[in-house]
Design a protein around this motif. Structure first.
Motif, short mmCIF file in Angstrom:
data_model
loop_
_atom_site.label_atom_id
_atom_site.label_comp_id
_atom_site.label_asym_id
_atom_site.label_seq_id
_atom_site.Cartn_x
_atom_site.Cartn_y
_atom_site.Cartn_z
N LEU A 1 -4.68 4.36 5.67
CA LEU A 1 -4.44 5.14 4.60
C LEU A 1 -5.04 4.39 2.94
CD1 LEU A 1 -1.40 7.06 5.55
CD2 LEU A 1 -3.90 7.61 5.60
N ALA A 2 -4.23 2.77 3.24
CA ALA A 2 -4.39 2.08 2.03
C ALA A 2 -5.45 1.60 1.59
CB ALA A 2 -3.59 0.69 2.21
N SER A 3 -6.28 1.27 2.65
CA SER A 3 -7.69 1.40 2.33
C SER A 3 -8.18 2.38 2.04
CB SER A 3 -8.24 0.24 4.12
OG SER A 3 -8.24 1.40 4.81
N ALA A 4 -8.39 3.68 3.11
CA ALA A 4 -8.81 5.25 2.68
C ALA A 4 -8.40 5.34 1.02
CB ALA A 4 -8.37 6.22 3.56
N ALA B 1 -10.81 2.88 -1.01
CA ALA B 1 -12.07 3.20 -1.35
C ALA B 1 -12.37 4.37 -1.88
CB ALA B 1 -12.58 3.39 0.17
N ALA B 2 -11.56 5.47 -1.02
CA ALA B 2 -11.52 6.54 -1.98
C ALA B 2 -11.32 6.46 -3.99
CB ALA B 2 -10.75 7.35 -2.18
N ALA B 3 -10.66 5.67 -3.82
CA ALA B 3 -10.61 5.49 -6.11
C ALA B 3 -11.38 5.00 -6.23
CB ALA B 3 -9.44 4.61 -5.81
N VAL B 4 -12.23 3.76 -5.96
CA VAL B 4 -13.64 3.01 -6.27
C VAL B 4 -14.46 4.22 -6.12
CG1 VAL B 4 -15.26 1.86 -5.41
CG2 VAL B 4 -13.05 0.73 -5.25
N LEU B 5 -14.64 4.87 -4.96
CA LEU B 5 -15.98 6.03 -4.79
C LEU B 5 -15.76 6.81 -6.44
CD1 LEU B 5 -18.69 7.22 -3.84
CD2 LEU B 5 -16.59 8.93 -2.45
N LEU C 1 -14.25 10.79 2.11
CA LEU C 1 -14.60 9.46 2.06
C LEU C 1 -13.11 9.60 2.25
CD1 LEU C 1 -15.60 7.30 2.17
CD2 LEU C 1 -14.87 5.85 -0.09
N PHE C 2 -11.80 9.58 1.59
CA PHE C 2 -10.48 9.70 2.15
C PHE C 2 -10.58 9.67 3.48
CE2 PHE C 2 -6.24 10.18 2.84
CZ PHE C 2 -5.42 9.36 2.80
#
Length: 109
Positions: free
Chosen positions: A24-27, A30-34, A66-67
């Motif tokens: 959950l944290a890495s997703a 990654a979604a926030a960066v995208l 992506l999440f």
């Protein structure tokens, strides 16, 4: 984990909990960066209305995709690694070894 149908140990439950948290944290990261990379220019600069709308909507669609993909891939990888561990941790000889526990030598050797 408990491929034999028994109950999970506390260590196994803790490992699952940590893996879900990591997924959950890495997703989310990654979604926030995208989203920032795609929609960021529309939020920071004055762009034509059509371009702003396109960037915001594209970021809004791609980030949740992506999440979801990230969470599923992390948890699937964890499960497949766990399945491999279940198969190779056996000490009855069915994993392709001679049946001696790890770290011990075969007395017949």
């Amino acid at each position: 984990m408990s491929g034999h149908g028994g109950r999970r140990t506390q260590a196994e439950r803790d490992a699952i909990t940590v893996e879900i948290g990591y997924a959950l944290a890495s997703a989310a990261f990654a979604a926030a960066v995208l989203f920032g990379a795609v929609a960021g220019p529309a939020l920071l600069f004055r762009l034509p209305d059509g371009v702003e709308t396109l960037l915001l909507r594209t970021g809004g669609v791609l980030a949740p995709v992506l999440f979801t993909v990230r969470v599923v891939s992390v948890l699937t990888r964890f499960r497949s690694a766990d399945d491999r561990t279940d198969r190779t941790d056996r000490t009855d000889g069915t994993d392709g070894t001679d049946g001696t526990p790890p770290g011990r030598t075969d007395p017949d050797a």
